[in-house]
Design a protein around this motif. Structure first.
Motif, PDB file in Angstrom:
ATOM      1  N   ASN A   1       0.834  -1.216   0.000  1.00 32.93           N
ATOM      2  CA  ASN A   1       0.000   0.000   0.000  1.00 32.93           C
ATOM      3  C   ASN A   1       0.860   1.254   0.000  1.00 32.93           C
ATOM      4  OD1 ASN A   1      -2.144  -1.701   0.148  1.00 32.93           O
ATOM      5  ND2 ASN A   1      -2.671  -1.286   2.274  1.00 32.93           N
ATOM      6  N   LEU A   2       1.889   1.239   0.861  1.00 29.94           N
ATOM      7  CA  LEU A   2       2.753   2.412   0.990  1.00 29.94           C
ATOM      8  C   LEU A   2       3.544   2.655  -0.296  1.00 29.94           C
ATOM      9  CD1 LEU A   2       3.002   4.323   3.350  1.00 29.94           C
ATOM     10  CD2 LEU A   2       5.041   3.135   4.081  1.00 29.94           C
ATOM     11  N   LYS A   3       4.042   1.553  -0.890  1.00 21.79           N
ATOM     12  CA  LYS A   3       4.799   1.686  -2.144  1.00 21.79           C
ATOM     13  C   LYS A   3       3.927   2.298  -3.231  1.00 21.79           C
ATOM     14  CE  LYS A   3       7.896  -2.241  -1.352  1.00 21.79           C
ATOM     15  NZ  LYS A   3       7.903  -3.700  -1.475  1.00 21.79           N
ATOM     16  N   LYS A   4       2.659   1.869  -3.283  1.00 20.82           N
ATOM     17  CA  LYS A   4       1.737   2.377  -4.316  1.00 20.82           C
ATOM     18  C   LYS A   4       1.508   3.884  -4.131  1.00 20.82           C
ATOM     19  CE  LYS A   4      -2.600   1.411  -6.700  1.00 20.82           C
ATOM     20  NZ  LYS A   4      -2.827   2.784  -7.069  1.00 20.82           N
ATOM     21  N   ILE A   5       1.307   4.305  -2.849  1.00 23.06           N
ATOM     22  CA  ILE A   5       1.101   5.744  -2.591  1.00 23.06           C
ATOM     23  C   ILE A   5       2.344   6.520  -3.018  1.00 23.06           C
ATOM     24  CG2 ILE A   5       0.720   7.512  -0.806  1.00 23.06           C
ATOM     25  CD1 ILE A   5      -0.948   5.421   0.743  1.00 23.06           C
ATOM     26  N   GLU A   6       3.532   5.981  -2.684  1.00 18.95           N
ATOM     27  CA  GLU A   6       4.786   6.649  -3.074  1.00 18.95           C
ATOM     28  C   GLU A   6       4.882   6.799  -4.594  1.00 18.95           C
ATOM     29  OE1 GLU A   6       8.238   5.776   0.204  1.00 18.95           O
ATOM     30  OE2 GLU A   6       7.658   4.078  -1.041  1.00 18.95           O
ATOM     31  N   GLN A   7       4.566   5.704  -5.307  1.00 18.88           N
ATOM     32  CA  GLN A   7       4.657   5.735  -6.777  1.00 18.88           C
ATOM     33  C   GLN A   7       3.624   6.685  -7.379  1.00 18.88           C
ATOM     34  OE1 GLN A   7       4.212   1.571  -7.634  1.00 18.88           O
ATOM     35  NE2 GLN A   7       6.327   1.094  -7.082  1.00 18.88           N
ATOM     36  N   ASP A   8       2.380   6.592  -6.896  1.00 16.13           N
ATOM     37  CA  ASP A   8       1.298   7.420  -7.460  1.00 16.13           C
ATOM     38  C   ASP A   8       1.511   8.909  -7.207  1.00 16.13           C
ATOM     39  OD1 ASP A   8       0.190   5.074  -8.237  1.00 16.13           O
ATOM     40  OD2 ASP A   8      -1.479   5.078  -6.811  1.00 16.13           O
ATOM     41  N   THR A   9       2.149   9.252  -6.073  1.00 14.56           N
ATOM     42  CA  THR A   9       2.260  10.675  -5.707  1.00 14.56           C
ATOM     43  C   THR A   9       3.676  11.229  -5.891  1.00 14.56           C
ATOM     44  OG1 THR A   9       2.698  10.130  -3.377  1.00 14.56           O
ATOM     45  CG2 THR A   9       0.396  10.431  -4.012  1.00 14.56           C
ATOM     46  N   GLU A  10       4.601  10.343  -6.302  1.00 14.50           N
ATOM     47  CA  GLU A  10       6.003  10.743  -6.506  1.00 14.50           C
ATOM     48  C   GLU A  10       6.601  11.361  -5.231  1.00 14.50           C
ATOM     49  OE1 GLU A  10       5.788  13.271  -9.930  1.00 14.50           O
ATOM     50  OE2 GLU A  10       5.697  11.576 -11.304  1.00 14.50           O
TER      51      GLU A  10
ATOM     52  N   ILE B   1       5.332  20.376  -2.672  1.00 11.49           N
ATOM     53  CA  ILE B   1       4.089  20.629  -1.917  1.00 11.49           C
ATOM     54  C   ILE B   1       2.915  19.913  -2.583  1.00 11.49           C
ATOM     55  CG2 ILE B   1       2.364  22.428  -1.413  1.00 11.49           C
ATOM     56  CD1 ILE B   1       4.574  24.256  -0.541  1.00 11.49           C
ATOM     57  N   GLU B   2       2.859  19.979  -3.907  1.00 11.36           N
ATOM     58  CA  GLU B   2       1.759  19.328  -4.644  1.00 11.36           C
ATOM     59  C   GLU B   2       1.761  17.824  -4.404  1.00 11.36           C
ATOM     60  OE1 GLU B   2      -1.580  19.107  -6.479  1.00 11.36           O
ATOM     61  OE2 GLU B   2      -0.647  21.069  -6.189  1.00 11.36           O
ATOM     62  N   ALA B   3       2.963  17.222  -4.476  1.00 11.72           N
ATOM     63  CA  ALA B   3       3.091  15.769  -4.276  1.00 11.72           C
ATOM     64  C   ALA B   3       2.730  15.379  -2.842  1.00 11.72           C
ATOM     65  CB  ALA B   3       4.519  15.331  -4.607  1.00 11.72           C
ATOM     66  N   CYS B   4       3.236  16.166  -1.862  1.00  9.04           N
ATOM     67  CA  CYS B   4       2.928  15.880  -0.443  1.00  9.04           C
ATOM     68  C   CYS B   4       1.428  15.993  -0.179  1.00  9.04           C
ATOM     69  CB  CYS B   4       3.682  16.840   0.470  1.00  9.04           C
ATOM     70  SG  CYS B   4       5.449  16.481   0.583  1.00  9.04           S
ATOM     71  N   ALA B   5       0.772  16.981  -0.811  1.00 10.48           N
ATOM     72  CA  ALA B   5      -0.677  17.162  -0.617  1.00 10.48           C
ATOM     73  C   ALA B   5      -1.438  15.949  -1.150  1.00 10.48           C
ATOM     74  CB  ALA B   5      -1.148  18.436  -1.321  1.00 10.48           C
ATOM     75  N   ARG B   6      -0.994  15.428  -2.302  1.00 11.89           N
ATOM     76  CA  ARG B   6      -1.663  14.233  -2.859  1.00 11.89           C
ATOM     77  C   ARG B   6      -1.429  13.027  -1.950  1.00 11.89           C
ATOM     78  NH1 ARG B   6       0.706  15.698  -7.746  1.00 11.89           N
ATOM     79  NH2 ARG B   6       2.008  13.809  -7.760  1.00 11.89           N
ATOM     80  N   ALA B   7      -0.201  12.924  -1.417  1.00 13.37           N
ATOM     81  CA  ALA B   7       0.118  11.805  -0.523  1.00 13.37           C
ATOM     82  C   ALA B   7      -0.716  11.874   0.750  1.00 13.37           C
ATOM     83  CB  ALA B   7       1.612  11.821  -0.185  1.00 13.37           C
TER      84      ALA B   7
ATOM     85  N   GLU C   1      -3.707  13.045   1.098  1.00 11.28           N
ATOM     86  CA  GLU C   1      -5.069  12.569   0.778  1.00 11.28           C
ATOM     87  C   GLU C   1      -5.121  11.042   0.809  1.00 11.28           C
ATOM     88  OE1 GLU C   1      -6.514  14.190  -2.914  1.00 11.28           O
ATOM     89  OE2 GLU C   1      -6.035  16.247  -2.319  1.00 11.28           O
ATOM     90  N   GLU C   2      -4.115  10.409   0.170  1.00 11.23           N
ATOM     91  CA  GLU C   2      -4.113   8.941   0.080  1.00 11.23           C
ATOM     92  C   GLU C   2      -3.846   8.289   1.433  1.00 11.23           C
ATOM     93  OE1 GLU C   2      -5.046   7.200  -2.598  1.00 11.23           O
ATOM     94  OE2 GLU C   2      -5.477   9.168  -3.443  1.00 11.23           O
ATOM     95  N   VAL C   3      -2.895   8.839   2.193  1.00 11.53           N
ATOM     96  CA  VAL C   3      -2.556   8.285   3.511  1.00 11.53           C
ATOM     97  C   VAL C   3      -3.773   8.373   4.438  1.00 11.53           C
ATOM     98  CG1 VAL C   3      -1.212   8.727   5.615  1.00 11.53           C
ATOM     99  CG2 VAL C   3      -0.068   8.663   3.397  1.00 11.53           C
ATOM    100  N   MET C   4      -4.394   9.560   4.498  1.00  8.63           N
ATOM    101  CA  MET C   4      -5.528   9.748   5.407  1.00  8.63           C
ATOM    102  C   MET C   4      -6.751   8.955   4.960  1.00  8.63           C
ATOM    103  SD  MET C   4      -4.486  11.332   7.976  1.00  8.63           S
ATOM    104  CE  MET C   4      -6.077  11.546   8.782  1.00  8.63           C
ATOM    105  N   LYS C   5      -6.892   8.762   3.658  1.00  9.17           N
ATOM    106  CA  LYS C   5      -8.009   7.944   3.152  1.00  9.17           C
ATOM    107  C   LYS C   5      -7.886   6.520   3.699  1.00  9.17           C
ATOM    108  CE  LYS C   5      -9.975   6.346  -1.240  1.00  9.17           C
ATOM    109  NZ  LYS C   5      -9.699   6.213  -2.681  1.00  9.17           N
ATOM    110  N   LYS C   6      -6.651   5.992   3.665  1.00 10.13           N
ATOM    111  CA  LYS C   6      -6.412   4.629   4.146  1.00 10.13           C
ATOM    112  C   LYS C   6      -6.648   4.551   5.661  1.00 10.13           C
ATOM    113  CE  LYS C   6      -5.338   0.723   2.433  1.00 10.13           C
ATOM    114  NZ  LYS C   6      -6.252   0.188   1.450  1.00 10.13           N
ATOM    115  N   ILE C   7      -6.187   5.577   6.392  1.00 16.86           N
ATOM    116  CA  ILE C   7      -6.340   5.571   7.853  1.00 16.86           C
ATOM    117  C   ILE C   7      -7.815   5.675   8.227  1.00 16.86           C
ATOM    118  CG2 ILE C   7      -5.923   7.018   9.911  1.00 16.86           C
ATOM    119  CD1 ILE C   7      -3.038   7.371   8.728  1.00 16.86           C
TER     120      ILE C   7
END
Length: 582
Positions: free
Chosen positions: A297-306, A332-338, A340-346
């Motif tokens: 899951n974490l690898k996918k978020i890293e890849q999707d959000t760079e 900042i753009e990449a961190c903001a996308r990450a 969203e994905e991290v908090m969605k999973k949590i």
């Protein structure tokens, strides 16, 4: 939605009898009663009147010795994916309801219906017919907080304009504004998440985030429709301060992006050259699922959000700080996308746990989940529903078990190397655990010199099982017997009478498959078993804690039904024992 079906009608009943009942309860009808053998139909002036008739009459009013059943009349061709669920406990949370509904399939839409009743009513559309049918079978009559849910089909017409009086259907405006004192689940749009966003920011940027006389933070709050707490007094002298953002998921993400932009501007103005990563705080209970199996899951978020994401080690946790730090590096753009994905999973993990807890607390009356230490009390940033109040449905006593609940025996398999941690110095830990849970807990001897697993024998009623197993799962995680990227999954064995094994499996494996879909646990009844001296066979359950618990409870429920059927009836027609499954 205005036409009613009236079932369980006595053969002696006439249209006049039904008319009298409707007049007596002040329920208008817009057409004559069409009475058939055993049932009848009638039209109501509008949907609100139809709902009132269902609430007031169904299962409550008797005619010629038979209790009437009243529900929406739905032609067979329209009994498809749409259900109405009534009698929902008035204070139930959306997250709990969503989690429960999602167990039976993909929920495309779920909208609350305005009614005059104390309990709440929702209309649900599933993605497929068989999902709606399964939800109907499982939820109709299901007890939640002493309320029996009532589920019926509603017409599933292909979104025609005349459906607008229903209100709240996708593509149509709701019928009028919700009443301010409306009971139940409350307005759904813009629902504030129960899991706030928790961030760590360098102390030197806190002043810039607050702004002159609080102007900047007020502006962020206003623009993102959020409540933001900056915990300046926490950890005096620390290099970082926590910030808690309470809002919708979108509001949290917008606030996070704005705070990152303010920090970057302040860094440029003050010639601060170090990289400022985004740091998110998350409760340890959810981090395993965020990481995923083998870190997928974490690898996918890293890849999707760079981005590059790291998580603080388990060793940093204490009883008073159950949070892990998730550090995200990137633009900042990449961190903001990450974020969203991290908090969605949590949030998904939290919602699943709340749904599981709610089901557990209905199955185990009197269970106080807060006492288990699964969600440490007063954990920073945890919503009030998580740590301060008993879970929905928890109530004192063991009434549903008819007095003191029966003791059960479960064999839980743990890594052989973990035995010392479970026993503790001079047996202190296992004694404390036994007292805390109210269960007998014994470690079986090793089956060989190189045995990889050891069996823990836990004997006690359902609540004791929940507490003992919950603490064992937690202890294994705390003591690092499972890696930081792994979720604790253990195998549990329950012994069942050999004649009841067929009931657990079901025809063609139907019951065991449903059990696995419902609980997310793997449930296996080995076919080639020789029953032991007590004519019992083993059911194997593998999964994380909540999945395993729910599967155990469901299997015990099936066994209770079998035992009741096995009891000789007082009348002459005693039921023969169930055929033994080969």
């Amino acid at each position: 939605m205005n036409k009613l079906y009236i079932g369980n009608v006595s053969e002696e009943a006439s249209a006049e009898d039904l008319e009298t009942i409707f007049e007596q309860w002040k329920i208008p009808h817009s057409g004559p009663f069409l009475v058939k053998t055993g049932y009848a139909f009638v039209d109501c002036p509008d949907e609100k009147v139809a709902m009132k008739a269902i609430d007031v009459l169904s299962g409550k009013v008797e005619l010629h010795g038979k209790v009437l059943e009243v529900e929406h009349s739905v032609p067979k061709r329209q009994r498809s994916c749409k259900l109405q669920i009534r009698n929902i406990p008035p204070h139930m949370q959306w997250e709990v309801l969503d989690g429960m509904l999602a167990q039976y399939g993909g929920v495309e839409n779920c909208e609350q219906v305005n009614t005059d009743t104390e309990t709440a009513v929702v209309n649900v559309r599933y993605a497929a017919k068989d999902q709606a049918r399964l939800a109907m079978e499982k939820l109709n009559g299901f007890m939640m907080e002493n309320y029996a849910l009532k589920v019926s089909y509603i017409p599933d017409e292909t979104a025609a304009p005349e459906a607008s009086p229903m209100g709240g259907r996708r593509g149509f405006p709701p019928r009028g504004p919700p009443r301010s004192g409306s009971p139940g689940l409350g307005a759904r749009p813009k629902l504030q998440s129960d899991v706030p966003l928790r961030m760590l920011v360098p102390t030197q940027f806190v002043g810039a985030i607050i702004g002159k006389e609080g102007a900047t933070i007020r502006n962020i709050t206003k623009q993102t429709h959020s409540k933001i707490d900056i915990h300046r007094k926490e950890n005096a002298g620390a290099a970082e301060k926590p910030i808690t953002v309470h809002s919708t998921p979108e509001g949290c993400s917008n606030a996070c992006r704005t705070i990152m932009e303010i920090m970057q501007k302040e860094a440029l103005d003050t010639k601060f050259t170090e990289e400022i990563p985004l740091k998110i705080l998350a409760h340890n209970n959810f981090v395993g699922r965020l990481i995923g199996k083998e870190g997928r899951n974490l690898k996918k978020i890293e890849q999707d959000t760079e981005t590059k994401i790291t998580i603080s080690p388990l060793q940093d946790l204490t009883l008073y700080n159950p949070e892990r730090t998730i550090t995200v590096k990137g633009s900042i753009e990449a961190c903001a996308r990450a974020e969203e994905e991290v908090m969605k999973k949590i949030r998904e993990s939290y919602e699943n746990d709340v749904a599981a807890m709610n089901l557990q607390s209905n199955l185990i009356p009197g269970l106080n989940l807060n006492a288990l230490g699964l969600f440490p009390g007063g954990a920073p940033g945890m919503g009030p529903s998580m740590v301060n109040a008993p879970p929905p449905g928890a109530h004192a006593g063991y009434s549903s078990f008819g007095g003191q609940p029966e003791s059960e025996t479960v064999h839980l398999f743990i890594p052989a190397l973990a035995v010392g941690a479970i026993i503790g110095k001079q047996g202190q830990h296992i004694k404390q655990l036994s007292r805390f849970a109210g269960a007998s807990i014994k470690i079986a001897p090793a089956e060989g010199m190189d045995a990889k697993q050891r069996m823990v024998i836990i004997a006690g009623p359902p609540e004791a099982q929940f507490k003992a197993q919950g603490r064992i799962f937690g202890k294994l995680k705390e003591e690092n017997f499972f890696g930081p990227k792994e979720e604790v999954k253990l195998e549990a064995h329950i012994k069942v009478p050999s004649f009841a094994a067929g009931r657990v499996i079901g025809k063609g494996g139907k019951t065991v498959n449903e059990l696995q879909n419902l609980t997310s646990a793997e449930v296996v009844v080995p076919r080639e078993q020789t029953p032991d001296e007590n004519d019992q066979v083993v059911v194997k359950i593998s999964g994380h804690f909540y999945a395993s618990q729910l599967a155990q409870r469901k299997i015990q429920e099936i066994l209770s039904q079998v035992r009741r059927q096995q009891q000789p009836k007082p009348t002459s027609g005693a039921q023969p024992p169930l055929p033994r499954r080969k």
